[in-house]
Design an enzyme around this catalytic site. Structure first.
Site, mmCIF file in Angstrom:
data_model
loop_
_atom_site.group_PDB
_atom_site.id
_atom_site.type_symbol
_atom_site.label_atom_id
_atom_site.label_comp_id
_atom_site.label_asym_id
_atom_site.label_seq_id
_atom_site.Cartn_x
_atom_site.Cartn_y
_atom_site.Cartn_z
ATOM 1 N N SER A 17 -6.424 57.205 54.040
ATOM 2 C CA SER A 17 -6.923 57.366 52.680
ATOM 3 C C SER A 17 -5.784 57.433 51.677
ATOM 4 O O SER A 17 -4.696 57.913 51.984
ATOM 5 C CB SER A 17 -7.753 58.647 52.565
ATOM 6 O OG SER A 17 -8.124 58.830 51.217
ATOM 7 N N LYS A 70 -12.733 61.225 58.177
ATOM 8 C CA LYS A 70 -12.488 60.325 57.032
ATOM 9 C C LYS A 70 -13.790 60.054 56.276
ATOM 10 O O LYS A 70 -13.813 60.033 55.042
ATOM 11 C CB LYS A 70 -11.875 59.010 57.523
ATOM 12 C CG LYS A 70 -11.752 57.911 56.467
ATOM 13 C CD LYS A 70 -10.868 58.344 55.308
ATOM 14 C CE LYS A 70 -10.492 57.273 54.320
ATOM 15 N NZ LYS A 70 -11.392 56.241 53.943
ATOM 16 N N HIS A 118 -14.544 63.032 54.269
ATOM 17 C CA HIS A 118 -13.644 62.985 53.113
ATOM 18 C C HIS A 118 -14.238 62.100 52.015
ATOM 19 O O HIS A 118 -14.284 62.468 50.843
ATOM 20 C CB HIS A 118 -12.273 62.452 53.552
ATOM 21 C CG HIS A 118 -11.419 61.941 52.433
ATOM 22 N ND1 HIS A 118 -11.634 60.705 51.841
ATOM 23 C CD2 HIS A 118 -10.381 62.492 51.774
ATOM 24 C CE1 HIS A 118 -10.762 60.527 50.867
ATOM 25 N NE2 HIS A 118 -9.983 61.602 50.812
ATOM 26 N N ASN A 119 -14.705 60.938 52.400
ATOM 27 C CA ASN A 119 -15.255 60.025 51.397
ATOM 28 C C ASN A 119 -16.521 60.594 50.760
ATOM 29 O O ASN A 119 -16.744 60.436 49.562
ATOM 30 C CB ASN A 119 -15.555 58.659 52.021
ATOM 31 C CG ASN A 119 -14.303 57.851 52.248
ATOM 32 O OD1 ASN A 119 -13.242 58.418 52.473
ATOM 33 N ND2 ASN A 119 -14.408 56.546 52.198
ATOM 34 N N GLU A 143 -15.472 63.027 48.349
ATOM 35 C CA GLU A 143 -14.934 62.285 47.195
ATOM 36 C C GLU A 143 -16.082 61.870 46.249
ATOM 37 O O GLU A 143 -15.970 62.022 45.025
ATOM 38 C CB GLU A 143 -14.195 61.067 47.741
ATOM 39 C CG GLU A 143 -13.634 60.125 46.724
ATOM 40 C CD GLU A 143 -13.040 58.889 47.418
ATOM 41 O OE1 GLU A 143 -12.319 59.035 48.429
ATOM 42 O OE2 GLU A 143 -13.331 57.763 46.966
#
Ligand code: 2AM
Length: 489
Positions: free
Chosen positions: A130, A190, A193-194, A197
Site C-alpha cells: 500500500s 490489506k 486496510h482498504n 481507508e
C-alpha cells in the site's frame, strides 16, 4: 548466464516499475519481466537507465538470472493473470523457489494459491502493498502472508524497501513490514486496510459537507481548518492531502474541488471487506456506509431528480463557527475510533476463523507509515496493543475510552444537527448508533427473539436461566409444541 539477481519482478505497470527502482536503490539486483516484452526495453532505456536493473524477454531467461532460492514477484492485474503466471512459473521454477503476489488479490484466492503452490513443493507469498505509486517508489507499507518458510528469504528485501517509522515511545526505527500470517492473512489485512481507508475518506467528506453546506465555509477556509487539524490527533496523510486539495485552484482561479463531479468510483476492496464482515458476523457498519455512500454518489441522475422532488430546506447551522468546527473535529475523531475498533474486530474474527495468529500491534505499526491510512492515530493503536497484546476491543483501551468520552457531547451535537438540517452523515451517525448499541446492556433483541419464536419456533434463552437452555412458547395457543432447530448468526 550467471545467476546474479536477487529477485525478479513481473509486471511493469507503474507499481511494478517503482518497486523495482526502490529495490535497486536499496542495493538489490532486480530482473524485470513483462508479458508485453517491449515494455522491458522501454523501462531499461528510460526509468531504469544507469541502474543495475536487468531485463528478461522470457521467463526462462529471467529464471536463469536468479540466485536460489529464486524469488519472483508478480505485480500484475489481480485475477486470472496471477493464476496464469503461477502456472507458467511452476514450469520453470524448482522446489524451494518462492512466488510472490504483490497485487490486490482477494484473500480467498491467496489461500487457494498458497495451498496449490505449496503442493508443488514451492513457497508462496501473497502480500499487500500500500502507498500508491509514491509509496512503491520511496517506501510502501508491505503486509506479507502465505508460506511461513518463505518469509526469511523475502524479509531483508521487503523490510529494506518498506516505509520506516520511529516508535514515539521507544524511539526505535521500524520498517512498516512484518510477517502477517499464513495463507491469505497478508491480503486480508490489506483488504481491511482498504476498507478502513474507505471509512476514513468518507468521514473527512462528511466533515467537509457540514462545513461547506452547514457552516457556509469556503474552500480556503476549510483548507485552513484541515491544516490546523493536521497538527493534532487527526494528523494523517488523508487529512494532509485534503488540506492541499482544498487549496488547489483551477485555471480560472476558483477551487478545483468545486469543479469535480460528485460521483465516486471504487475498485472493490471496500466491498470485499463488507462481504467478509457479513460472513464473519462482525458489524463494520462504518466501512459499509462508506461503501454505500459511494454507491449513492454514483446515482447522480436519480439524485438530481430526487433533489427536485424533495427539495431540501436551508442547511445553514446557526452558532459560533469556531465552536462548530471543533465539534466536527471531535465527531470525526470519535467516529474514526469506532471505525478502527470495528476493523480490528473484523480481523480478530477472521484470524479465528482461518487460524491466523495475527499480531495486532504489528499491524498498526505496518499501517503507521507508507500506506494511505498512515497517521499519528495508528501510533496510539500500536501503544494500546503494546500495553495489552490480547486487548479484546480497542474501545476497552483506557486511552481510547477517554478520547471517546471527551468527544461524546460534540459527536451527538454534530449528528443531531446534521440530521435536523438534512445534511447526510451516514458514517458519523452509524458510528454513533453502533457505539450506543455496543454500550447498551439490554438491547431490544429480547423482543426480536420473541418474534422469531412466535412465527418460526426459533426458541429463546431466558434471563433467569443459564445460557444454553432454549425455550419455546406456544404464543397463540394454536401453534405446536415443537421448536425448530436453532441457528445463530
Ligand atoms: P501487459 O503490459 O503485457 O499488458 C498491469 O496491467 C500489468 O499486468 C501489466 O504489466 C500487464 O501486462 C499485466 N497483465 C494484465 N493482464 C495480464 C494477463 N492476462 N497476463 C499477463 N499479464 C497481464
Amino acid at each position: 548466464m550467471e545467476p546474479r539477481a536477487d529477485i525478479a519482478v513481473i509486471g511493469l505497470a507503474v507499481m511494478g516499475q517503482n518497486l523495482i527502482l526502490n529495490m535497486n536503490d536499496h542495493g538489490f539486483t532486480v530482473v524485470a519481466y513483462n508479458r508485453t516484452t517491449s515494455k522491458v526495453d522501454d523501462f531499461l532505456a528510460n526509468e531504469a537507465r544507469g541502474t543495475r536493473i536487468l531485463g528478461a524477454h522470457s521467463l526462462a531467461e529471467m529464471v536463469a538470472l536468479l540466485k536460489k532460492p529464486r524469488r519472483v514477484m508478480l505485480m500484475v492485474k489481480a485475477g486470472a493473470a496471477v493464476d496464469e503466471f503461477i502456472e507458467q512459473l511452476l514450469g520453470v521454477l524448482e522446489p524451494g523457489d518462492i512466488i510472490i503476489d504483490g497485487g490486490n488479490s482477494l484473500f480467498e484466492d491467496t489461500i487457494r494459491r498458497t495451498k496449490y503452490v505449496e503442493s508443488k513443493g514451492l513457497l508462496y507469498i501473497g502480500t499487500g502493498v500500500s502507498g500508491g505509486e509514491e509509496g512503491a517508489r520511496h517506501g510502501p507499507s508491505i503486509m506479507p502472508g502465505g508460506s511461513p518458510a518463505a518469509w526469511p528469504h523475502v524479509k531483508p528485501i521487503f523490510q529494506a524497501i518498506a516505509a520506516k517509522v520511529t516508535d514515539p515511545h521507544t524511539g526505535a526505527v521500524e520498517p512498516c513490514c512484518d510477517w502477517v500470517g499464513e495463507g491469505g492473512a497478508g491480503h486480508y489485512v490489506k483488504m481491511t486496510h482498504n476498507g478502513i481507508e474507505y471509512g476514513d475518506m468518507q468521514l473527512i467528506c462528511e466533515a467537509y459537507h457540514i462545513m461547506k453546506d452547514g457552516l457556509g465555509m469556503t474552500a480556503d477556509e476549510m483548507h485552513a481548518v484541515f491544516k490546523e487539524w493536521n497538527t493534532g490527533e487527526l494528523e494523517s496523510y488523508l487529512i494532509e492531502i485534503t488540506r492541499d486539495i482544498l487549496a488547489k485552484k483551477d485555471d480560472d482561479g476558483t477551487p478545483l474541488v468545486d469543479k469535480i463531479l460528485d460521483t465516486a468510483g471504487q475498485k472493490g476492496t471496500g466491498k470485499w471487506t463488507v462481504i467478509s464482515s457479513q460472513e464473519m458476523g462482525i458489524p463494520i457498519t462504518l466501512i459499509a456506509e462508506a461503501v454505500y455512500s459511494r454507491c449513492v454518489s454514483a446515482m447522480k441522475e436519480q439524485r438530481v431528480l430526487a433533489a427536485k422532488a424533495y427539495k431540501p430546506g436551508n442547511p445553514r447551522i446557526a452558532g459560533d463557527r469556531a465552536q462548530w468546527v471543533e465539534d466536527i473535529r471531535k465527531a470525526l475523531y470519535a467516529s474514526k475510533i469506532i471505525s478502527y475498533a470495528q476493523g480490528y474486530m473484523l480481523m480478530r474474527a477472521a484470524a479465528k476463523a482461518h487460524g491466523w495468529n495475527l499480531n495486532y500491534g504489528g499491524i498498526a505499526l505496518m499501517w503507521r507509515g507508507g500506506c494511505i491510512i498512515r497517521s499519528r492515530f495508528l501510533g496510539d493503536i500500536k501503544a494500546a496493543f503494546d500495553k495489552k497484546p490480547n486487548l479484546e476491543n480497542l474501545l476497552f483501551d483506557p486511552f481510547f475510552k477517554k478520547a471517546i468520552k471527551g468527544c461524546a457531547r460534540s459527536w451527538r451535537k454534530v449528528v443531531s444537527s446534521a440530521v435536523k438540517k438534512g445534511i447526510p452523515v451516514p458514517a458519523f451517525s452509524t458510528a454513533l448508533a453502533f457505539f450506543d448499541g455496543f454500550r447498551c446492556e439490554r438491547l431490544p433483541a429480547n423482543l426480536l427473539q420473541a418474534q422469531r419464536d412466535y412465527f418460526g419456533a426459533h426458541t429463546y434463552e431466558r434471563v433467569d436461566r443459564p445460557r444454553g437452555e432454549f425455550f419455546h412458547t406456544n404464543w397463540t395457543g394454536t401453534g405446536g409444541r415443537v421448536a425448530s432447530s436453532t441457528y445463530t448468526v
